[in-house]
Design an enzyme around this catalytic site. Sequence first.
Site: not given
Length: 227
Positions: A9-11, A45, A122
């Site tokens: 996953d990125a974030y 977020r 992502s």
Amino acid sequence: MPITTCIFDAYGTLFDVGSAARAAAREPGREALADCWQDVAEDWRQKQLQYTWLRAITGDHCPFWQVTQDGLDWALENRGLDGDDELRDRLLALYRELDAYPEVPGMLRALKASGHTCAILSNGSPDMLDSSVAAAGLGGSLDAVLSVEEVGVFKPAAAVYDLVGRRFGVDKDAVLFVSSNGWDAGCATAYGFETVWANRGGHPVDRLPGRPAHVLPDLSRLPELVS
């Protein structure tokens, strides 16, 4: 079957999603943000994630950049900072250049050196991901950057996890999926991947059908775990 493919996953996993608000708060003239940047980052977020889940359920998909903007607008209004278009533009620009967590570059290099395939999977829009990967200097350690835009639905839809097998032609049990989102790691476990939850916040495990196989405080020990 040994792990051949490490999917991230990125974030929040590779990129610090709080770094945009933190960096903006340090700039001259940002006293109002400096007083509440952590709250803004958290609200931003949470709304960003909530909007992806709701859109996945309703089938009302849009690019991740749209929910990123929508989440920020809610967060700014919630803290009385709405109406400052310059601040909004600055935060969005910084979001395209998020800091990688300190251990990430070395971790990816170590995995590549040991012969593993490494890629991102992502919710992010392709242009967002390309910008963040370039800004963090991670491109040389990644074999692919996969976006949900290929299937038009956000995680944790199974169609998103299907992208890994489609791209690399590997069985599920040869994949290690890594996420800082407990729900993402849990759902990827239920899908059939080996999983690592990067539990940076020290939270309890989510009560979901799938539970992460491994829980780490950060990604520094990941190459050791894979080997």
